[in-house]
Design a protein around this motif. Structure first.
Motif, mmCIF file in Angstrom:
data_model
loop_
_atom_site.group_PDB
_atom_site.id
_atom_site.type_symbol
_atom_site.label_atom_id
_atom_site.label_comp_id
_atom_site.label_asym_id
_atom_site.label_seq_id
_atom_site.Cartn_x
_atom_site.Cartn_y
_atom_site.Cartn_z
ATOM 1 N N GLU A 43 0.735 -1.182 -0.046
ATOM 2 C CA GLU A 43 0.009 0.078 0.052
ATOM 3 C C GLU A 43 0.737 1.111 0.130
ATOM 4 N N GLU A 44 1.845 1.264 0.810
ATOM 5 C CA GLU A 44 2.866 2.366 0.835
ATOM 6 C C GLU A 44 3.559 2.650 -0.591
ATOM 7 N N PHE A 45 3.868 1.609 -1.236
ATOM 8 C CA PHE A 45 4.374 1.910 -2.588
ATOM 9 C C PHE A 45 3.205 2.529 -3.535
ATOM 10 N N CYS A 46 2.138 1.992 -3.482
ATOM 11 C CA CYS A 46 0.751 2.581 -4.175
ATOM 12 C C CYS A 46 0.805 3.799 -4.247
ATOM 13 N N VAL A 47 0.483 4.336 -3.084
ATOM 14 C CA VAL A 47 0.113 5.486 -2.629
ATOM 15 C C VAL A 47 1.160 6.564 -2.425
ATOM 16 N N SER A 48 2.257 6.351 -2.907
ATOM 17 C CA SER A 48 3.709 7.033 -2.851
ATOM 18 C C SER A 48 3.549 8.026 -3.804
ATOM 19 N N CYS A 49 2.744 7.870 -4.912
ATOM 20 C CA CYS A 49 2.647 8.776 -6.141
ATOM 21 C C CYS A 49 1.467 9.734 -5.840
ATOM 22 N N SER A 53 -3.082 9.960 -4.240
ATOM 23 C CA SER A 53 -3.544 10.381 -3.043
ATOM 24 C C SER A 53 -5.235 10.538 -3.000
ATOM 25 N N TYR A 54 -5.856 10.941 -4.267
ATOM 26 C CA TYR A 54 -7.194 11.266 -4.419
ATOM 27 C C TYR A 54 -8.083 9.899 -4.149
ATOM 28 N N ASN A 55 -7.423 8.688 -4.797
ATOM 29 C CA ASN A 55 -8.089 7.393 -4.718
ATOM 30 C C ASN A 55 -7.782 7.044 -3.022
ATOM 31 N N PHE A 56 -6.736 7.097 -2.579
ATOM 32 C CA PHE A 56 -6.381 6.767 -1.204
ATOM 33 C C PHE A 56 -7.766 7.482 -0.362
ATOM 34 N N ALA A 57 -7.751 8.604 -0.327
ATOM 35 C CA ALA A 57 -8.464 9.409 0.362
ATOM 36 C C ALA A 57 -9.923 8.927 0.503
ATOM 37 N N LYS A 96 4.284 1.963 -17.536
ATOM 38 C CA LYS A 96 3.949 3.144 -18.475
ATOM 39 C C LYS A 96 3.504 4.213 -17.533
ATOM 40 N N ASP A 97 3.142 3.846 -16.101
ATOM 41 C CA ASP A 97 2.483 4.906 -15.144
ATOM 42 C C ASP A 97 3.834 5.796 -14.842
ATOM 43 N N LEU A 98 5.026 5.426 -14.902
ATOM 44 C CA LEU A 98 6.265 6.255 -14.689
ATOM 45 C C LEU A 98 6.147 7.344 -15.608
ATOM 46 N N ILE A 107 -2.555 13.117 -14.912
ATOM 47 C CA ILE A 107 -3.562 13.132 -13.707
ATOM 48 C C ILE A 107 -2.961 13.674 -12.662
ATOM 49 N N ASP A 108 -1.875 14.719 -12.679
ATOM 50 C CA ASP A 108 -1.415 15.378 -11.492
ATOM 51 C C ASP A 108 -2.011 16.226 -10.562
ATOM 52 N N THR A 109 -3.283 16.963 -11.121
ATOM 53 C CA THR A 109 -4.096 17.375 -10.456
ATOM 54 C C THR A 109 -5.437 16.823 -10.289
ATOM 55 N N GLU A 110 -6.258 17.331 -9.184
ATOM 56 C CA GLU A 110 -7.502 16.864 -8.866
ATOM 57 C C GLU A 110 -8.414 16.968 -9.830
ATOM 58 N N GLU A 111 -8.170 18.143 -10.397
ATOM 59 C CA GLU A 111 -9.132 18.441 -11.548
ATOM 60 C C GLU A 111 -8.818 17.297 -12.986
ATOM 61 N N LYS A 112 -7.676 17.197 -13.386
ATOM 62 C CA LYS A 112 -7.200 16.136 -14.144
ATOM 63 C C LYS A 112 -7.644 14.862 -13.893
#
Length: 195
Positions: A43-49, A53-57, A96-98, A107-112
């Protein structure tokens, strides 16, 4: 005796040393690979990006995060295959996520993120339909469900869904994440909701 065998006999120490070195290299690659797979499944790795953070919240506090039994599903429980071959393939595809995180953030902003939420959710729903909700079934086993503890409506819906060949995601969605605008899995797959 062939020339190759004669040469191998003359250089037996070199051959043996090469085989030992190859064995040690293979073992170290296997161990390193297992470590990478295990680390990238935390989980720590997944939410490190930042993007996650939006999904995790929104996942926090859901039934998959905290519940009466204490059984907890993390990101990889739902989003990554559990069988070794498909797991490695999924990890390779995920590189590819990298690109989309560091080179061309999409998707680097909540709006995107919100603008792409429906597209991302529909891709996951399609994958889950295609693999018969394999990741759901890795925890939720129908053969271990106590049907008598389900409500009458749930019993009817599960029986009808099974008879119609439905998979989990066609009815159970928006559980760990906010439901996006647009068609639900039921609408997406042109199926009627189970009543």
């Amino acid at each position: 005796m062939s020339e190759v065998v004669k040469k191998l006999r003359r250089h037996w120490m070199l051959v043996l040393g090469s085989l030992v070195a190859l064995f040690l290299f293979s073992v170290s690659v296997g161990i390193a690979g297992a470590y990478v797979l295990a680390h990238t499944s935390t989980e720590e790795f997944c939410v490190s990006c930042h993007e996650m953070s939006y999904n995790f919240a929104e996942y926090k506090g859901t039934i998959h995060d905290t519940n009466r039994t204490g059984v907890r599903a993390i990101c990889t429980d739902c989003h990554v295959p559990h069988a070794p071959g498909p797991l490695v393939l999924a990890k390779i595809k995920a590189t590819k996520d990298l690109y989309y995180t560091y080179i061309s953030p999409s998707i680097d902003t909540e709006e995107k993120f919100e603008a792409k939420r429906a597209h991302m959710a529909q891709n996951i729903w399609k994958q889950m339909k295609a693999n018969d909700s394999e990741t759901c079934r890795s925890c939720h086993r129908a053969d271990k469900m106590n049907v008598e503890l389900q409500s009458a409506a749930a019993q009817r819906r599960h029986a009808r869904g099974k008879a119609e060949g439905k998979t989990c995601i066609e009815c159970h969605y928006g559980i760990a994440h906010n439901e996006p605008e647009g068609p639900s899995p039921t609408e997406l797959f042109n199926t009627l909701a189970i009543k």
